[in-house]
Write a protein that holds these residues in place. Structure first.
Motif, PDB file in Angstrom:
ATOM      1  N   ARG B 313       1.314  -1.468  -0.230  1.00 49.70           N
ATOM      2  CA  ARG B 313      -0.235  -0.524   0.156  1.00 49.70           C
ATOM      3  C   ARG B 313       0.523   1.262   0.182  1.00 49.70           C
ATOM      4  O   ARG B 313       0.490   2.110  -0.109  1.00 49.70           O
ATOM      5  N   LEU B 314       1.689   1.250   0.691  1.00 51.63           N
ATOM      6  CA  LEU B 314       2.956   2.378   0.778  1.00 51.63           C
ATOM      7  C   LEU B 314       3.101   2.442  -0.289  1.00 51.63           C
ATOM      8  O   LEU B 314       3.556   3.615  -0.879  1.00 51.63           O
ATOM      9  N   THR B 315       3.754   1.038  -1.536  1.00 50.84           N
ATOM     10  CA  THR B 315       4.460   2.384  -2.649  1.00 50.84           C
ATOM     11  C   THR B 315       3.340   2.351  -3.267  1.00 50.84           C
ATOM     12  O   THR B 315       3.730   3.463  -4.797  1.00 50.84           O
ATOM     13  N   ARG B 316       2.196   2.087  -3.339  1.00 53.69           N
ATOM     14  CA  ARG B 316       1.573   2.939  -4.278  1.00 53.69           C
ATOM     15  C   ARG B 316       0.504   3.846  -4.197  1.00 53.69           C
ATOM     16  O   ARG B 316       1.124   4.934  -5.115  1.00 53.69           O
ATOM     17  N   LYS B 317       0.395   4.577  -2.812  1.00 52.68           N
ATOM     18  CA  LYS B 317       0.031   6.079  -2.999  1.00 52.68           C
ATOM     19  C   LYS B 317       0.706   6.873  -2.896  1.00 52.68           C
ATOM     20  O   LYS B 317       1.578   8.190  -2.793  1.00 52.68           O
ATOM     21  N   THR B 318       2.296   5.921  -2.702  1.00 51.12           N
ATOM     22  CA  THR B 318       3.491   7.423  -2.363  1.00 51.12           C
ATOM     23  C   THR B 318       3.374   8.135  -4.529  1.00 51.12           C
ATOM     24  O   THR B 318       3.173   7.159  -4.887  1.00 51.12           O
ATOM     25  N   LYS B 319       4.114   9.003  -4.033  1.00 49.81           N
ATOM     26  CA  LYS B 319       4.490   9.645  -5.224  1.00 49.81           C
ATOM     27  C   LYS B 319       5.963  10.154  -5.560  1.00 49.81           C
ATOM     28  O   LYS B 319       6.839   9.929  -6.201  1.00 49.81           O
ATOM     29  N   ASP B 320       6.595   9.272  -3.963  1.00 51.14           N
ATOM     30  CA  ASP B 320       8.756   9.586  -3.944  1.00 51.14           C
ATOM     31  C   ASP B 320       8.987   9.011  -3.986  1.00 51.14           C
ATOM     32  O   ASP B 320       8.710   7.174  -3.984  1.00 51.14           O
ATOM     33  N   PRO B 321       9.660   8.479  -5.317  1.00 53.20           N
ATOM     34  CA  PRO B 321      10.589   7.301  -5.599  1.00 53.20           C
ATOM     35  C   PRO B 321      11.012   6.615  -5.013  1.00 53.20           C
ATOM     36  O   PRO B 321      11.671   5.791  -4.453  1.00 53.20           O
ATOM     37  N   PHE B 322      12.036   7.095  -4.495  1.00 52.23           N
ATOM     38  CA  PHE B 322      12.925   7.352  -2.468  1.00 52.23           C
ATOM     39  C   PHE B 322      11.936   6.643  -1.220  1.00 52.23           C
ATOM     40  O   PHE B 322      12.475   5.259  -1.372  1.00 52.23           O
ATOM     41  N   VAL B 323      10.614   7.324  -1.091  1.00 52.66           N
ATOM     42  CA  VAL B 323       9.552   6.230  -0.562  1.00 52.66           C
ATOM     43  C   VAL B 323       9.093   4.979  -1.125  1.00 52.66           C
ATOM     44  O   VAL B 323       9.484   3.880  -0.240  1.00 52.66           O
TER      45      VAL B 323
END
Lengths: 602, 402
Positions: B313-323
């Motif tokens: 979920r975290l990878t899907r929602k973020t727009k920050d490539p580092f995150v």
């Protein structure tokens, strides 16, 4: 950001830091992170799902089987030893008992200074400290130092506080009376099973029933407390009270040992019986052994000769012959026989050993003077087949029922096998064989008014909870009538009287009767009779109300030969003691003084 | 409770409890934190049970190892929530420090390290405590790698920028860890690097090549170390050497079978009484299966599934490539390590000697893992919706207090 950037291909672009995007020839199309994420998630769930299936297989489908294998690996069953029962004499004195003991073992790796440990330990064990030091030195984790230590000895060793010494709980069979009744009691082997005597005959009952403890343990040996355990306690063995009277047994052994030594006999036996019950009050054999030190005695001496060894009875057998004749009404106590100096039967001449020539003997005289020819002549009145029937009723050729290891039943040839000389020979006691207890039983039958009671050694058997185990009643057989028995007893009294073969067997104040026997020993090597004899005397007292029978046999004496002179005195001393020990008063009656010889021709 | 409370303040009246909870911007945070804490609790409880026999044998107290693990857990939770309060920039700033620190420790351990069971991968600290640099190296390569690829920005659209310097540094790290003899963590570092590249969108043909190279490397390493070969062989046929190399696997499956559906009860494991080696570390999963049954092992699987879903979920929602890249790295770390551990216990994978994340005994493994999850929680708190929700929540709480 990447999502928006990835599809872009044609337009030139600069990124946030001002780098130009790569020219199209080098441009690397990257995968969609959203799809990559979903792919990873799907793979993860597929793998975890696969694991879940495998878990169901291992824990549910194969679970029982795996659990079973695991249980097999952990399960240990330990037998809980049952306490072996004690063996006591008739008065409750302990003859054999099992006591707690310790087996001393050492873990050599834990012993720091073997030499000083050995110096401390050696005096307690009574061994050479140098030898002991060797046993304590090394890298072995388990070395047996000494087995069967008493708890007291172990406490002294424990007090030394030497690390590495372990006293494992064990048990030990002890025989407090040493060689007293050793050949009756028997002994147990290293594994604790009875190998001889009562220990063997009653092994199963004495041993009790082993218990069982089942538990799960880890590879380290610890019992796992959370796992299931089962425990079945052991049932201790029964206690056996013998019919043996320790005091009479002691005297019998003493007197016998002296006589075997002084007469330089190979061996000897004394049997003391209560004729009214069949109880054996003493059963001495010589040489004997100490069951506490079994290995020190040759195997031959550990068995019971009085039951194992059979011999030809010789003249004592005339009791059976004459009893049969009287019981058949073919003769009586005062009947006379014209006894020639020699008698030819089946092509062979029979003689009486000290007969001067022809004489007229009463039946009593035949018994008292032990006339072989007289016995032959009397027996011919009833015939061999009838005599054979009586011998069997007296118990010849049949085991006593004491169930001892290696017991000899004795034998008498069956009628069809008889040769022309068999009948006359058997009439005076050769050509048939029996053991000492069987011989005593014949006289006990006469003493008990003609009723034979199977001999017994066990008085009572008690379970650990104190209840008695019922014993089978001894087999009783009427062999001859009370009248016949009474006549025979009077004839036996004449044997110890004036003119009899055993005047030395008489006991002052008591009316005693008995019969001597000097039987040639059959030599199985040469197939004939050798020089050796079995000198015996079997008698009873008081003769008009017999309460004791004592049978003495000396095998192959080198100094002296005749039963009356060798065995008679042994009988006298044992009987005298036994009468006092059993507090049997004299009957106060007078012997009838029966005639032995009617007239004699020089 | 807290979740629904939060949702009401953000979205107004709920239409459906589950959907609202699911759409709650804070739910990623709670999913990750909740599953982590539950796994941690199961871990401490099971370590307490599984280590008791070994602990008593070594220390004379059945609870010495349990107390240590409890202490690691408390410190770890503290570290995790501390990390959760940091900014994303904090981690990016740490990237080079973490990498160079990890490499320094990995070199140091080769010089001053102590050997435990054939692996020279521990640095003695004060008292009974030891540090395992290879565990920290995993955190180092993730943060540095994610930061590196993020800073490359558009340049990662060329092979050279995509792979250099990430692959050489990762290779160096793998070699250093292999020199310690720690095959499991070397493999993990390689997998984490591949995971970051995968998440970055690297072409699939790259993974075909890397996979082939990896297999050859594993084969050569197996030839070099007989014990590794034995592990592989016994994985292929556990029954062949049941008392030797296959012993641990067999005992593990005995434990699982003995547990059955419902387990023999907490604390009642038989296998931990010496039959099952490493019962409180690498082979804690069978003890869970024995004491808590299929129910217990399923719960652990589900919790790892939930945790990986939270990270997803975290990878899907973020727009920050580092995150995204860092989360993917941490996700690979925890999930792959859990799969390697459980898979080897189940006889589906060879034994690689890695602990079960969050559950197995050991501070060196637990603390970096919790720090990494703390970082993910920091990411979760900084999702756009979450930030608003957190602000609203704190104001309502302060209002309520008034």
């Amino acid at each position: 950001m990447t999502q928006t950037r990835a599809p872009v291909r044609a337009k030139p672009l600069r990124d946030s830091r001002g780098y130009r995007r790569p020219v199209s020839r080098d441009f690397l199309t990257l995968g969609d992170p959203r799809k990559r994420g979903i792919a990873l998630m799907v793979i993860t769930f597929l793998v975890l799902g696969g694991f879940a299936v495998r878990l169901v297989e291992l824990q549910a489908v194969k679970g029982q089987a795996l659990a079973g294998e695991a249980l097999d690996q952990r399960l240990r069953t330990v037998t809980l030893p049952a306490l072996r029962g004690s063996i006591m004499d008739a008065k409750g004195e302990i003859l054999a008992a099992t006591v707690e003991s310790r087996d001393l073992t050492a873990d050599q790796t834990m012993i720091v200074d073997p030499r000083s440990a050995a110096d401390e330990l050696a005096p307690i064990l009574g061994v050479d400290p140098r030898v002991l030091a060797l046993k304590l030195t090394g890298n072995r984790r388990f070395v047996v130092i000494e087995k069967g230590l008493t708890p007291e000895t172990w406490r002294r060793i424990e007090a030394l506080r030497i690390p590495g010494l372990v006293g494992a709980s064990s048990s030990r069979r002890i025989y407090p009376a040493d060689d007293l009744a050793a050949n009756v009691v028997g002994f147990v082997g290293a594994e604790g099973a009875g190998l001889e005597g009562i220990e063997f005959a009653f092994d199963e009952q004495l041993a009790g029933i082993e218990g069982k403890s089942t538990y799960e343990r880890g590879p380290g040996g610890n019992a796992i407390p959370t796992a299931e355990k089962t425990r079945v306690e052991a049932t201790a063995g029964v206690d056996i009270t013998l019919t043996i009277d320790r005091d009479i047994q002691y005297i019998a052994q003493q007197v016998l040992a002296e006589k075997v030594k002084s007469s330089r006999s190979d061996s000897g036996t004394v049997v003391v019986m209560d004729p009214r019950t069949g109880h054996i009050l003493a059963l001495a054999t010589e040489p004997t052994f100490n069951p506490n030190e079994v290995s020190k005695a040759p195997a031959d001496q550990r068995g019971n000769r009085a039951l194992r060894d059979v011999y030809e009875p010789g003249s004592t057998s005339k009791v059976m012959t004459l009893a049969a004749v009287i019981n058949e009404g073919a003769s009586n106590i005062n009947a006379t026989f014209k006894v020639p100096g020699r008698l030819e039967r089946g092509g062979k001449f029979f003689r009486d050993h000290d007969a001067p020539g022809a004489e007229v003997l009463t039946l009593t005289g035949i018994m008292a003077k032990s006339s072989n020819i007289g016995a032959i002549m009397a027996s011919e009145r009833i015939g061999g087949r009838v005599l054979l029937g009586y011998l069997k009723k007296f118990g010849i050729g049949e085991k006593t029922g004491l169930n001892f290891p290696g017991e000899g039943s004795g034998s008498v040839p069956s009628y069809p096998e008889w040769s022309p000389t068999t009948f006359p020979t058997i009439a005076f006691g050769q050509g048939l064989s029996l053991n000492s207890v069987q011989a005593a039983s014949i006289f006990a039958t006469i003493a008990n008014d003609g009723v034979r009671i199977e001999p017994s050694l066990v008085g009572s058997v008690t379970k650990p909870d104190g209840t008695a185990v019922p014993l089978p009643a001894p087999k009783t057989t009427r062999v001859v009538s009370p009248g016949t028995a009474a006549q025979i007893r009077l004839m036996l009294e004449a044997v110890v009287g004036e003119g009899g073969t055993a005047p030395k067997a008489g006991i002052r104040g008591y009316r005693v009767g008995g019969k001597t026997g000097t039987a040639q020993m059959f030599d199985p090597l040469n197939g004939g009779y050798g020089k050796g004899v079995v000198a015996s005397f079997i008698g009873m007292a008081p003769i008009d109300d017999p309460q004791l029978v004592v049978a003495v046999a000396l095998v192959n004496p080198k100094k002296g030969r005749y039963g009356g002179r060798l065995a008679g005195p042994v009988f006298k001393r044992v009987m005298t003691y036994a009468l006092q020990a059993r507090q049997i008063p004299p009957t106060g009656t007078k012997p009838p003084n029966l005639p032995l010889v009617v007239n004699s021709k020089p | 409770m807290t979740m629904t409370d939060g949702s009401r303040t953000v979205d107004g009246p709920p239409s459906s409890g589950i959907r609202v909870a699911f759409n709650n911007p804070l739910s990623t945070y709670y999913i990750i934190a909740g599953s982590t804490l539950l796994l941690l609790v199961i871990g401490v409880v099971m370590v307490t049970s599984a280590s008791s026999i070994e602990s008593f044998k070594v220390f004379g107290s059945a609870y010495t190892l349990a107390q240590r693990q409890g202490m690691f857990a408390v410190i770890g939770i503290f570290v995790m929530f501390l990390a959760a309060r940091t900014a994303i920039q904090f981690w990016r700033g740490l990237a080079w420090i973490l990498l160079l620190g990890s490499l320094a420790l990995l070199v140091a351990v080769l010089v001053i390290g102590v050997e435990v069971r054939g692996q020279q991968n521990w640095i003695e600290l004060f008292g009974p405590f030891r540090l395992q640099p290879s565990e920290f190296a995993k955190l180092g390569i993730i943060v540095w790698g994610a930061d590196l690829l993020t800073r490359k920005d558009l340049r990662i659209h060329t092979w050279s920028h995509l792979l250099v310097p990430l692959l050489p540094v990762s290779f160096l790290m793998v070699v250093l860890v292999l020199l310690e003899g720690d095959f499991g963590n070397a493999f993990m570092i390689a997998v984490i690097t591949a995971g970051i590249l995968f998440a970055a969108g690297a072409p699939l043909r790259l993974f075909a090549v890397l996979g082939a190279v990896g297999l050859v490397a594993i084969y050569l390493l197996s030839l070099a170390a007989p014990y590794r070969m034995a592990r592989v062989m016994s994985w292929m046929d556990p029954a062949a050497d049941r008392l030797g190399a296959g012993w641990q696997l067999t005992q593990g499956q005995y434990a699982l079978g003995t547990g059955g559906l419902w387990g023999v009860g907490l604390g009642a494991s038989r296998e931990k009484w010496g039959a099952l080696p490493e019962a409180h570390t690498d082979f804690i999963f069978p003890v869970i299966g024995e004491e808590l049954g299929l129910i217990g092992t399923f719960i652990v699987l589900v919790l790892f599934g939930v945790l990986s879903f939270g990270i997803f979920r975290l990878t899907r929602k973020t727009k920050d490539p580092f995150v995204r890249l860092a989360s993917a790295g941490v996700g690979c770390w925890i999930v792959v390590q859990a799969i390697l551990n459980i898979g080897s216990v189940l006889g589906l994978l060879p034994i690689s000697g890695v602990p079960l994340p969050l559950v197995s005994y050991g501070g060196s493994s637990l603390l970096p893992t919790l720090a990494a999850i703390g970082m993910l929680l920091a990411f979760a708190r900084q999702e756009p919706g979450a930030r608003i929700a957190l602000r609203r929540k704190s104001t309502t709480q302060t209002n309520r207090r008034r």
